[in-house]
Structures are given as structure tokens and as C-alpha cells.
Motif scaffolding. Structure first.
Motif, PDB file in Angstrom:
ATOM      1  N   ASP A 228       0.801  -1.208   0.145  1.00 56.22           N
ATOM      2  CA  ASP A 228       0.050   0.157  -0.139  1.00 56.22           C
ATOM      3  C   ASP A 228       0.960   1.307   0.105  1.00 56.22           C
ATOM      4  O   ASP A 228       0.374   2.415  -0.763  1.00 56.22           O
ATOM      5  CB  ASP A 228      -0.915   0.004   0.957  1.00 56.22           C
ATOM      6  CG  ASP A 228      -2.040  -1.051   1.050  1.00 56.22           C
ATOM      7  OD1 ASP A 228      -2.120  -1.620   0.031  1.00 56.22           O
ATOM      8  OD2 ASP A 228      -2.307  -1.529   2.234  1.00 56.22           O
ATOM      9  N   GLN A 229       2.007   1.128   0.823  1.00 52.33           N
ATOM     10  CA  GLN A 229       2.831   2.484   1.057  1.00 52.33           C
ATOM     11  C   GLN A 229       3.504   2.692  -0.664  1.00 52.33           C
ATOM     12  O   GLN A 229       3.647   3.813  -0.881  1.00 52.33           O
ATOM     13  CB  GLN A 229       3.980   1.978   1.765  1.00 52.33           C
ATOM     14  CG  GLN A 229       4.854   3.308   2.074  1.00 52.33           C
ATOM     15  CD  GLN A 229       4.198   4.569   2.562  1.00 52.33           C
ATOM     16  OE1 GLN A 229       3.200   4.341   3.204  1.00 52.33           O
ATOM     17  NE2 GLN A 229       4.585   5.866   2.049  1.00 52.33           N
ATOM     18  N   ALA A 230       3.822   1.472  -1.230  1.00 54.63           N
ATOM     19  CA  ALA A 230       4.477   1.657  -2.390  1.00 54.63           C
ATOM     20  C   ALA A 230       3.429   2.362  -3.450  1.00 54.63           C
ATOM     21  O   ALA A 230       3.911   3.051  -4.484  1.00 54.63           O
ATOM     22  CB  ALA A 230       5.023  -0.080  -3.117  1.00 54.63           C
TER      23      ALA A 230
ATOM     24  N   ARG B  88       1.655   6.623  -6.784  1.00 53.41           N
ATOM     25  CA  ARG B  88       0.565   7.738  -7.097  1.00 53.41           C
ATOM     26  C   ARG B  88       1.156   9.226  -7.016  1.00 53.41           C
ATOM     27  O   ARG B  88       0.719   9.894  -7.775  1.00 53.41           O
ATOM     28  CB  ARG B  88      -0.776   7.640  -6.351  1.00 53.41           C
ATOM     29  CG  ARG B  88      -1.411   6.079  -6.697  1.00 53.41           C
ATOM     30  CD  ARG B  88      -2.693   5.935  -5.885  1.00 53.41           C
ATOM     31  NE  ARG B  88      -3.276   4.642  -6.295  1.00 53.41           N
ATOM     32  CZ  ARG B  88      -4.472   4.241  -5.482  1.00 53.41           C
ATOM     33  NH1 ARG B  88      -5.003   4.947  -4.538  1.00 53.41           N
ATOM     34  NH2 ARG B  88      -4.803   2.973  -5.881  1.00 53.41           N
ATOM     35  N   ILE B  89       1.935   9.255  -6.017  1.00 49.16           N
ATOM     36  CA  ILE B  89       2.323  10.544  -5.797  1.00 49.16           C
ATOM     37  C   ILE B  89       3.376  10.998  -6.672  1.00 49.16           C
ATOM     38  O   ILE B  89       3.412  12.139  -7.266  1.00 49.16           O
ATOM     39  CB  ILE B  89       3.203  10.538  -4.283  1.00 49.16           C
ATOM     40  CG1 ILE B  89       2.033  10.437  -3.261  1.00 49.16           C
ATOM     41  CG2 ILE B  89       4.025  11.863  -4.191  1.00 49.16           C
ATOM     42  CD1 ILE B  89       2.719  10.154  -1.859  1.00 49.16           C
TER      43      ILE B  89
ATOM     44  N   ALA C 259       4.600  13.865 -11.862  1.00 51.66           N
ATOM     45  CA  ALA C 259       5.172  13.901 -13.141  1.00 51.66           C
ATOM     46  C   ALA C 259       4.139  14.518 -14.169  1.00 51.66           C
ATOM     47  O   ALA C 259       4.553  15.203 -15.072  1.00 51.66           O
ATOM     48  CB  ALA C 259       5.254  12.457 -13.581  1.00 51.66           C
ATOM     49  N   GLU C 260       2.864  14.159 -13.805  1.00 58.53           N
ATOM     50  CA  GLU C 260       1.828  14.930 -14.420  1.00 58.53           C
ATOM     51  C   GLU C 260       1.733  16.124 -14.228  1.00 58.53           C
ATOM     52  O   GLU C 260       1.608  17.177 -15.451  1.00 58.53           O
ATOM     53  CB  GLU C 260       0.513  14.224 -13.980  1.00 58.53           C
ATOM     54  CG  GLU C 260      -0.908  14.782 -14.678  1.00 58.53           C
ATOM     55  CD  GLU C 260      -0.837  14.380 -16.260  1.00 58.53           C
ATOM     56  OE1 GLU C 260      -1.747  15.033 -17.107  1.00 58.53           O
ATOM     57  OE2 GLU C 260      -0.188  13.340 -16.441  1.00 58.53           O
TER      58      GLU C 260
END
Length: 333
Positions: free
Chosen positions: A239-241, A246-247, A252-253
Motif C-alpha cells: 500500500d505504501q509503494a 501515485r504521488i 510527473a503529471e
């Protein structure tokens, strides 16, 4: 005269029957006879006084007979006061008899207090003789290595007569045992230690004195079942990975959006500059025409300028055909 003599007699008999019926319905003569035959002396005046105090005599006399036959010294005043307080007289007497047979010290006042507190005093005495087994629900906890362990325990308890009034119930025992299981499993370095020695849980929980302040005395805690659950540690890392991923994607987005915005801004500036160049180029013919009208520029000067532009374009085209990367044949356009 015969008719005049029989009618008063019939009237007297009817009145006597009615009076006797009312007397027998109000005064429990048969109950008094039953108590007298059982060796329990209850006066008729006492039974009538019970009626006047709205006490059912049978609910007092029958338990009194039972208690006297068992050798208990209980008075009618004690039973009557407990009845008027809303207690279950028969239940209290049965509990006293059971406690006497089991050699459990229990007085009438204590039994009456337990009954008025809303607890089943007879069941409590029976539980003191025959301990009860309380089964806890499945309790899940995580060891230090991140592996989940599920355990279920059976707690053998015995009622504590002295703590029945004001003592906590079975829910507290179950909650405390569950807390002890979670603490023991959580303090284990490996889940295999719990699987190899499940009695470690029962010993640790039993040594905590979980029956303090409860209406029970814990005799033993036995682990009925131990199972391995999920790998919580690996799941948390996953979950942390996923969260870090996602961060990173969001950042990047954000950078891509900034680059696109910067590119669009540059394109807008180039288009603006080109528009200004086109506008400036559009002013050149007008300026030349104005110069020709005012005589500031002659016709030969105009032709010489055109020849110069043509020569420059020709030289650039020659340079481009010769492979000069720095020249552009379309620059003169």
C-alpha cells in the motif's frame, strides 16, 4: 306456618354460606393447615395481615415450608419484606438451600441483595459449584514480523458470590481476555513463536488478573484455536509503494502540464513575433511607395535593391545545394 318457618331458615343458610365463602377466600385456611402439618407455625392473624398488606400468602408460606424443611432459619418477615421489595422469594430460598448443600457461605440478606440487583442468585450458586465455560470470539492480532494471527480462547469461570452485586459481567471478561490475546501476540517477535507455544498466550493472560472487579473468578484460559491470517506487513508495504507511485505520477503529471503550458506559451510568443514580422514586412512596400512619391528614393535605387535581394537569394540557394547546413534557401522568402 310451615312456609313462614322454612324461608327464614333458607335465608340464614344462604347468608352463612356466603359468609363462609368470603371468609375462606380471604383467609387461607388450607394453607394454614398445610403449614401446620409441615411443622411450620404461621398464625391465622399473620395470614390475614398478609392479605391486608396485599401479599399473596402462598408465595410466602410455601418457600417458608421449604426453607424450614431444609433447616434454614428464615422468618416470615424476611420473606415478606423481600416480596414487597419486588424480589423472587422462591428463587432466593432455592439458592440458599443449594448453597447450604454445597457448603457455600450465603446468608439471606446477601441472597436477597443479589436477587434485587437483577442477577439470578440460584444460577450464581450453581455456577459456583459447576464452573461455566465462556468462549471468546476470534481475536486477530499482528506479530512483530507483520503476520496476522487469529486466536480463540475458552475461559472457565466460577461465580464469585461476594462480588455479584456491583461486579462486571461476562462481556467484561471477554473484552479483557481479547485485550490480553492482542497484547501477547503483538509482543511476539515472530508469529511462529505463537503457533509453537499457544499456551504462552493463556499463561500471560491468566497472570494479568483479569477477573478483578468482575462477578467471576477465572479458573483457566485455554486456547481453542490458532490460525495464521494475512501478511499485514507486506500488505502495508504494498500500500505504501502504491501510494508513493501515485504521488510520483501526480508530480510527473504536474511537470508535464507545466511543460505543455510553457510550450504553448512559447508557441504563442513565436506566433506573436511572426505576426509582428509580417506586419512589419507589410509596411515595407508602403514605405517604399511613400519614398518614391516623395522623391526620397529613385527608380534605379528600387531596381538595384531588387537585384540585391535576387543575388542574395541565388547565393543562398547555391550554398544550400553545396551542402552548407547553415544556409536556408527559404530564408529570403
Amino acid at each position: 306456618m310451615f312456609d313462614g318457618g322454612i324461608l327464614p331458615l333458607i335465608f340464614i343458610i344462604a347468608v352463612a354460606v356466603i359468609v363462609l365463602s368470603v371468609f375462606l377466600s380471604f383467609v387461607p385456611v388450607m394453607l394454614w393447615v398445610s403449614a401446620l402439618a409441615s411443622g411450620v407455625h404461621v398464625s391465622m392473624v399473620t395470614l390475614i395481615a398478609m392479605r391486608l398488606r396485599r401479599v399473596v400468602p402462598k408465595r410466602i408460606v410455601d418457600p417458608l415450608i421449604k426453607a424450614r424443611k431444609a433447616g434454614l432459619e428464615i422468618t416470615t418477615n424476611q420473606l415478606e419484606s423481600h416480596y414487597l421489595a419486588g424480589g423472587n422469594v422462591n428463587r432466593v430460598v432455592d439458592a440458599l438451600i443449594a448453597a447450604q448443600r454445597a457448603d457455600i457461605p450465603l446468608g439471606f440478606e446477601r441472597a436477597a441483595a443479589i436477587d434485587l440487583a437483577g442477577r439470578d442468585v440460584l444460577e450464581a450458586v450453581q455456577m459456583s459449584v459447576n464452573p461455566k465455560v465462556i468462549e471468546t470470539p476470534v481475536v486477530a492480532a499482528v506479530a512483530m514480523d507483520g503476520i496476522e494471527v487469529k486466536a480463540k480462547a475458552k475461559v472457565t469461570v466460577r461465580a464469585n458470590i461476594d462480588r455479584l452485586v456491583g461486579g462486571a459481567g461476562e462481556e467484561t471478561i471477554i473484552a479483557r481476555v481479547g485485550e490480553g490475546i492482542v497484547t501477547t501476540i503483538g509482543s511476539s517477535e515472530r508469529h511462529k513463536d505463537v503457533l509453537e507455544n499457544p499456551d504462552r498466550i493463556s499463561q500471560t493472560v491468566l497472570n494479568k488478573g483479569l477477573d478483578a472487579g468482575t462477578a467471576f473468578e477465572i479458573l483457566s484460559i485455554d486456547i481453542a484455536d490458532v490460525d495464521v491470517g494475512k501478511n499485514i506487513g507486506a500488505q502495508l508495504q504494498t500500500d505504501q509503494a502504491e501510494a508513493d507511485k501515485r504521488i510520483a505520477q501526480a508530480k510527473a503529471e504536474e511537470r508535464r502540464a507545466m511543460a505543455v503550458a510553457l510550450e504553448q506559451e512559447m508557441v504563442a510568443r513565436v506566433q506573436e513575433m511572426r505576426a509582428k514580422v509580417v506586419e512589419a514586412e507589410a509596411q515595407v512596400p508602403l514605405a517604399m511607395a511613400e519614398a518614391l512619391r516623395e522623391g526620397k528614393m529613385g527608380v534605379m535605387d528600387y531596381y538595384n535593391l531588387q537585384n540585391l535581394i535576387a543575388d542574395t537569394a541565388m547565393r543562398k540557394s547555391f550554398g544550400a545545394s553545396a551542402g552548407d547546413p547553415g544556409t536556408d534557401p527559404n530564408a529570403a522568402k
